[in-house]
Every structure is written in structure tokens, then in C-alpha cells.
Design a protein around this motif. Structure first.
Motif, PDB file in Angstrom:
ATOM      1  N   LEU A 129       0.830  -1.204   0.000  1.00 15.65           N
ATOM      2  CA  LEU A 129       0.000   0.000   0.000  1.00 15.65           C
ATOM      3  C   LEU A 129       0.864   1.253   0.000  1.00 15.65           C
ATOM      4  O   LEU A 129       0.604   2.219  -0.723  1.00 15.65           O
ATOM      5  CB  LEU A 129      -0.929  -0.009   1.210  1.00 15.65           C
ATOM      6  CG  LEU A 129      -1.831   1.217   1.374  1.00 15.65           C
ATOM      7  CD1 LEU A 129      -2.744   1.375   0.172  1.00 15.65           C
ATOM      8  CD2 LEU A 129      -2.640   1.116   2.655  1.00 15.65           C
ATOM      9  N   MET A 130       1.932   1.230   0.805  1.00 18.97           N
ATOM     10  CA  MET A 130       2.830   2.384   0.846  1.00 18.97           C
ATOM     11  C   MET A 130       3.444   2.637  -0.526  1.00 18.97           C
ATOM     12  O   MET A 130       3.533   3.788  -0.978  1.00 18.97           O
ATOM     13  CB  MET A 130       3.933   2.165   1.883  1.00 18.97           C
ATOM     14  CG  MET A 130       5.051   3.200   1.809  1.00 18.97           C
ATOM     15  SD  MET A 130       6.261   3.031   3.134  1.00 18.97           S
ATOM     16  CE  MET A 130       5.385   3.816   4.459  1.00 18.97           C
ATOM     17  N   SER A 131       3.858   1.583  -1.206  1.00 18.96           N
ATOM     18  CA  SER A 131       4.454   1.734  -2.528  1.00 18.96           C
ATOM     19  C   SER A 131       3.506   2.456  -3.481  1.00 18.96           C
ATOM     20  O   SER A 131       3.899   3.373  -4.215  1.00 18.96           O
ATOM     21  CB  SER A 131       4.829   0.353  -3.078  1.00 18.96           C
ATOM     22  OG  SER A 131       5.410   0.463  -4.359  1.00 18.96           O
ATOM     23  N   LEU A 132       2.234   2.076  -3.467  1.00 23.80           N
ATOM     24  CA  LEU A 132       1.259   2.679  -4.375  1.00 23.80           C
ATOM     25  C   LEU A 132       0.885   4.095  -3.950  1.00 23.80           C
ATOM     26  O   LEU A 132       0.714   4.984  -4.799  1.00 23.80           O
ATOM     27  CB  LEU A 132       0.010   1.800  -4.446  1.00 23.80           C
ATOM     28  CG  LEU A 132       0.203   0.437  -5.122  1.00 23.80           C
ATOM     29  CD1 LEU A 132      -1.051  -0.418  -4.961  1.00 23.80           C
ATOM     30  CD2 LEU A 132       0.540   0.606  -6.596  1.00 23.80           C
ATOM     31  N   LEU A 133       0.761   4.322  -2.652  1.00 27.28           N
ATOM     32  CA  LEU A 133       0.392   5.656  -2.183  1.00 27.28           C
ATOM     33  C   LEU A 133       1.464   6.685  -2.515  1.00 27.28           C
ATOM     34  O   LEU A 133       1.155   7.822  -2.881  1.00 27.28           O
ATOM     35  CB  LEU A 133       0.151   5.631  -0.668  1.00 27.28           C
ATOM     36  CG  LEU A 133      -1.187   5.040  -0.204  1.00 27.28           C
ATOM     37  CD1 LEU A 133      -1.200   4.877   1.306  1.00 27.28           C
ATOM     38  CD2 LEU A 133      -2.341   5.923  -0.644  1.00 27.28           C
ATOM     39  N   VAL A 134       2.732   6.292  -2.379  1.00 30.95           N
ATOM     40  CA  VAL A 134       3.817   7.220  -2.686  1.00 30.95           C
ATOM     41  C   VAL A 134       3.792   7.611  -4.158  1.00 30.95           C
ATOM     42  O   VAL A 134       4.074   8.756  -4.529  1.00 30.95           O
ATOM     43  CB  VAL A 134       5.176   6.592  -2.303  1.00 30.95           C
ATOM     44  CG1 VAL A 134       6.335   7.434  -2.827  1.00 30.95           C
ATOM     45  CG2 VAL A 134       5.284   6.450  -0.788  1.00 30.95           C
ATOM     46  N   LEU A 135       3.416   6.666  -5.025  1.00 26.91           N
ATOM     47  CA  LEU A 135       3.416   6.910  -6.470  1.00 26.91           C
ATOM     48  C   LEU A 135       2.237   7.730  -6.970  1.00 26.91           C
ATOM     49  O   LEU A 135       2.319   8.396  -8.000  1.00 26.91           O
ATOM     50  CB  LEU A 135       3.393   5.578  -7.218  1.00 26.91           C
ATOM     51  CG  LEU A 135       4.724   4.894  -7.483  1.00 26.91           C
ATOM     52  CD1 LEU A 135       4.476   3.550  -8.134  1.00 26.91           C
ATOM     53  CD2 LEU A 135       5.594   5.755  -8.388  1.00 26.91           C
ATOM     54  N   GLU A 136       1.122   7.659  -6.259  1.00 25.48           N
ATOM     55  CA  GLU A 136      -0.135   8.157  -6.812  1.00 25.48           C
ATOM     56  C   GLU A 136      -0.085   9.621  -7.270  1.00 25.48           C
ATOM     57  O   GLU A 136      -0.534   9.958  -8.364  1.00 25.48           O
ATOM     58  CB  GLU A 136      -1.252   7.983  -5.789  1.00 25.48           C
ATOM     59  CG  GLU A 136      -2.614   8.386  -6.338  1.00 25.48           C
ATOM     60  CD  GLU A 136      -3.715   8.203  -5.310  1.00 25.48           C
ATOM     61  OE1 GLU A 136      -4.789   7.735  -5.681  1.00 25.48           O
ATOM     62  OE2 GLU A 136      -3.494   8.559  -4.125  1.00 25.48           O
ATOM     63  N   GLY A 137       0.471  10.482  -6.423  1.00 24.47           N
ATOM     64  CA  GLY A 137       0.508  11.895  -6.778  1.00 24.47           C
ATOM     65  C   GLY A 137       1.290  12.157  -8.049  1.00 24.47           C
ATOM     66  O   GLY A 137       0.886  12.971  -8.891  1.00 24.47           O
ATOM     67  N   MET A 138       2.419  11.461  -8.222  1.00 27.65           N
ATOM     68  CA  MET A 138       3.245  11.663  -9.409  1.00 27.65           C
ATOM     69  C   MET A 138       2.532  11.176 -10.666  1.00 27.65           C
ATOM     70  O   MET A 138       2.633  11.790 -11.732  1.00 27.65           O
ATOM     71  CB  MET A 138       4.580  10.952  -9.239  1.00 27.65           C
ATOM     72  CG  MET A 138       5.443  11.566  -8.160  1.00 27.65           C
ATOM     73  SD  MET A 138       7.088  10.819  -8.110  1.00 27.65           S
ATOM     74  CE  MET A 138       6.700   9.198  -7.469  1.00 27.65           C
ATOM     75  N   ILE A 139       1.792  10.087 -10.552  1.00 26.52           N
ATOM     76  CA  ILE A 139       1.049   9.576 -11.707  1.00 26.52           C
ATOM     77  C   ILE A 139       0.037  10.603 -12.183  1.00 26.52           C
ATOM     78  O   ILE A 139      -0.115  10.856 -13.380  1.00 26.52           O
ATOM     79  CB  ILE A 139       0.366   8.240 -11.342  1.00 26.52           C
ATOM     80  CG1 ILE A 139       1.419   7.140 -11.198  1.00 26.52           C
ATOM     81  CG2 ILE A 139      -0.663   7.852 -12.400  1.00 26.52           C
ATOM     82  CD1 ILE A 139       0.855   5.832 -10.680  1.00 26.52           C
ATOM     83  N   ASN A 140      -0.654  11.227 -11.247  1.00 26.55           N
ATOM     84  CA  ASN A 140      -1.646  12.233 -11.618  1.00 26.55           C
ATOM     85  C   ASN A 140      -1.014  13.463 -12.250  1.00 26.55           C
ATOM     86  O   ASN A 140      -1.626  14.124 -13.089  1.00 26.55           O
ATOM     87  CB  ASN A 140      -2.469  12.631 -10.394  1.00 26.55           C
ATOM     88  CG  ASN A 140      -3.540  11.612 -10.068  1.00 26.55           C
ATOM     89  OD1 ASN A 140      -4.457  11.389 -10.841  1.00 26.55           O
ATOM     90  ND2 ASN A 140      -3.413  10.968  -8.926  1.00 26.55           N
ATOM     91  N   ASP A 141       0.217  13.786 -11.865  1.00 17.44           N
ATOM     92  CA  ASP A 141       0.910  14.912 -12.477  1.00 17.44           C
ATOM     93  C   ASP A 141       1.221  14.647 -13.948  1.00 17.44           C
ATOM     94  O   ASP A 141       1.276  15.571 -14.758  1.00 17.44           O
ATOM     95  CB  ASP A 141       2.223  15.203 -11.738  1.00 17.44           C
ATOM     96  CG  ASP A 141       1.992  15.863 -10.389  1.00 17.44           C
ATOM     97  OD1 ASP A 141       0.887  16.399 -10.180  1.00 17.44           O
ATOM     98  OD2 ASP A 141       2.903  15.831  -9.548  1.00 17.44           O
TER      99      ASP A 141
END
Length: 405
Positions: free
Chosen positions: A373-385
Motif C-alpha cells: 500500500l505504501m508503494s502505491l500511495l507514494v506513487l499516486e501523486g506523481m502519476i496524476n501529475d
């Protein structure tokens, strides 16, 4: 441990005294912000623990998790004198570097990274662990474990596996002190992701590494992981490379990088470069499979199957739990979020609603699931950018089907 406990007390008293003074002058920060700042001052054990707990929305309110997420920010570097002392101890007969920078190119809670040059002129990256940090972190974790054991005896916390959860966190945190382990993780990640197009991991140089010093290839011309002047198709391709790399880690190899924030993820020409393998966790096969089953169920809109996976993987399901009502809540959540693009879907609110369901029915999630979950949460903001139109659920389906067949 009494000396470290006294240091905790002194830091806490000083910090809370300032916080109370600000409250009296009506310039107070929210309690969650005060605690987050306190964790930073208490040291790296608390910083990393706060980062991990910030993903546990099944145990903490959302506003606390939002504040704890700030602990991912850059921390002050060690001084040049401190770095030199570590290098002198690691290389008593002289370092293999003809020159090393005095200012770090990056700094974290456990180490700082410097650019250096070997005697043949080859540039390298040198990661230097902060001196004395190991004993301090172990004392901190022992004290925290004792405290967690006491908290588990309180009526409202008897169902929360605090010591076991802290045990998983402690293992992951202490592993970051072991640079030999990190060098091995770098080599394994390079091998695992070799067939993921344009995904690069720096190669360690084992012959030059020492206790507290990790030497890696220097990768030049790195750019911050931001859209910049990239066109839409370039952004789309970059997002898919990152997602496919992460899905490979999560669902196939089980060696998961949990720290893919902008300080560790960069762009170089047509490559995505992933640095620092300190916070890499190996998922047990049953954890990896259960997480894959849940993700596939969510990606295909199968809410009932997703609920069943949660129940099978739960740390605790109380006697008399209204399982059918819980399953109905999960089905509704999955249906509402099925096939949404990155711009329409947010993992953190989804996870918060799922964890609120678990908390309402007294169902405690297994501690091991904090890491994927931590791995995906850290990535989420950058993906949306980069690409709000990516359907990250659909992108996972080919990897999931190949893994679960």
C-alpha cells in the motif's frame, strides 16, 4: 535504554513547551502537525515509523495520515566533518576516491549521498550512513516495542496487533542500515526489471563498499520526475513504464520498493531511473498472492471477491461480525471505483473508506499489507501529475492474470 528514554523526554518537553506557548498566543498548529514535527526531532526511527503509520488509515484518522505524509520531505544533511569521520573509519588505509564532494547531492534520515571520483577518473555515487545511528535506532525500537506492549493491554486497543505491526516496521527500518543488503537489493532489482523497457537501476560496486558506505555507479543528466516540457504521449509512456515496473515488483517478484518518491525517482533521456534500494521489502508468497487477488478483483469490478480476500487476509475478525453487511459495503465501494482513470480515482480516499469499513466491523488488516500500500500511495501523486487519463487498474490486469493463472 534509560539514557535514550531521558533524551526522548527532554526533546518532547522542549517541543511541547514551544507548542503550548504558540497555543497561548493563538498561533497554534493542529495537534497532528505538532506531533509530526516532534517525530522529526526525535530522529530517523520516528521519521520512518511515522511515514509507515501515515499509510494506516484503518488505524489513524485521515488528517493525521495527511500530516505524517510530510515526513517524506528532505531532511538536513550531516556535516562534512561527520561524513569524513565515517569514511575514515570505513577506509582506514585510505579511500578509493581521488576526490569527493563536500556537499551531498541528496540527504535522507539515515544517510547522505555524495559525488566522488575514483583514481581512474570514473565518477561514482557514495552513500554514507550517519554515524552512531544504528545503536540509537535499535534503542528507540526496543522502547517503542515495550510501549506498544503496554498499549495492547488497554481496553480499546486489545484487538490491534500493535507489537506485531511494529515488529514488521522495525525489521524494514533496521534493514536500511545494512548497506550490504541494499547492494544485494539493487542487484536483484536490476535483474528483476531488466525486461521492463527503459527502467534503470544504478549498479553497486561491491568491491568498494564498506560497512556504512555504499558505492554505486554515477548516472549523469538526471532530471526531476516532473512533466516539464514533455508532450502528452511522452508523459503517457513514462507513466506506463513506472506502473509496469511497480506491478512487476508487487505481483511477480515480490521485492517491493516502498520509497518511490521524487527524491528516488528521476528521468534521464528516455529512461526512468530508480535510486536508493534501502527501503525494499520482500513480500511473502501468500501476502503477494492475496494482494494480487484483491487488486484483480478491484480492477475487474468484482466486489464480492474483493471482500472475501479481505476476510481471508484479516488479522482479526471478531465473533458475531456482520460479515454480510461488511461484504455489501465492499461491493458498493468497488463498484463505485471500478474502471476510473487516475484523474477520477484517488487511492488514499479509497483506502480510507475501505479501512473505515474494516474499523466499523472490527476487522483488523494484516500488518504485512502496509508495504504494498505504501508503494502505491507514494506513487499516486506523481502519476496524476503526468497522466490523469491512465486507467491504472486496467494496466495491472495483464500482469495479474499472468501471475494468478
Amino acid at each position: 535504554m534509560s539514557g535514550r528514554a531521558a533524551a526522548w523526554a527532554a526533546i518532547t518537553v522542549r517541543h511541547l513547551t514551544v507548542a503550548v506557548g504558540r497555543r497561548l498566543t493563538r498561533r497554534a498548529s493542529p495537534t497532528s502537525a505538532v506531533v509530526t514535527t516532534l517525530l522529526t526531532r526525535l530522529g530517523p526511527t520516528f521519521v520512518k515509523g511515522g511515514q509507515i503509520l501515515g499509510t494506516r488509515r484503518d488505524l489513524l484518522p485521515g488528517r493525521w495520515c495527511d500530516q505524517l505524509a510530510r515526513l517524506n520531505d528532505r531532511v538536513p544533511a550531516m556535516s562534512a566533518r561527520e561524513a569524513r569521520a565515517v569514511l575514515d573509519e570505513a577506509y582506514p588505509d585510505g579511500t578509493p576516491f581521488v576526490r569527493i564532494g563536500t556537499e551531498p547531492v541528496a540527504s535522507g534520515s539515515i544517510a547522505s549521498v555524495y559525488r566522488a571520483w575514483l583514481h581512474d577518473g570514473t565518477p561514482v555515487a557514495v552513500k554514507v550512513r550517519r554515524g552512531g545511528i544504528g545503536p540509537q535506532m535499535r534503542r528507540d525500537l526496543d522502547l517503542l516495542s515495550a510501549g506498544a506492549g503496554l498499549l495492547e493491554r488497554l481496553p480499546g486497543l486489545r484487538k490491534v496487533p500493535m507489537r506485531r505491526m511494529l515488529g514488521h516496521v522495525s525489521t524494514a527500518v533496521l534493514r536500511q542500515l545494512d548497506f550490504a543488503q541494499e547492494a544485494t537489493a539493487l542487484l536483484q532489482l536490476r535483474q528483476n526489471l531488466a525486461d521492463v523497457a527503459s527502467f534503470r537501476i544504478p549498479a553497486p560496486l561491491p568491491a568498494l563498499c564498506r560497512d556504512g558506505v555504499l558505492v554505486m555507479e554515477w548516472i549523469p543528466d538526471l532530471r526531476q520526475f516532473k512533466p516539464g516540457d514533455l508532450n502528452r504521449e511522452q508523459r503517457r509512456q513514462i507513466v506506463r513504464r513506472v506502473l509496469h515496473g511497480v506491478y512487476r515488483m508487487l505481483f511477480v517478484d515480490g521485492l517491493v520498493h516502498c520509497d518511490m518518491h521524487p527524491g528516488n525517482l528521476y528521468l534521464r533521456v528516455e529512461e526512468v531511473v530508480l535510486l536508493d534500494a534501502g527501503f525494499v521489502v520482500r513480500l511473502e508468497p501468500h501476502v503477494r498472492r492475496l494482494f494480487a487477488e484483491f487488486f484483480l478483483s478491484m480492477s475487474m469490478g468484482r466486489g464480492q471477491q474483493a471482500a472475501e480476500v479481505i476476510l481471508r487476509s484479516a488479522e482479526h475478525v471478531p465473533p458475531g461480525c456482520d460479515v454480510q453487511a461488511f461484504q455489501a459495503g465492499v461491493r458498493d465501494l468497488v463498484v463505485r471505483n471500478h474502471r476510473r482513470t487516475a484523474g477520477q480515482f484517488r487511492l488514499a480516499p479509497f483506502a480510507a473508506e475501505l479501512f473505515n469499513l474494516q474499523r466499523r466491523f472490527g476487522i483488523t488488516a494484516a500488518p504485512e499489507f502496509v508495504f504494498p500500500l505504501m508503494s502505491l500511495l507514494v506513487l499516486e501523486g506523481m502519476i496524476n501529475d503526468f497522466d490523469v487519463d491512465v486507467d491504472f487498474q486496467a494496466e495491472a490486469i495483464p500482469t495479474l492474470l499472468a501471475t494468478l493463472r
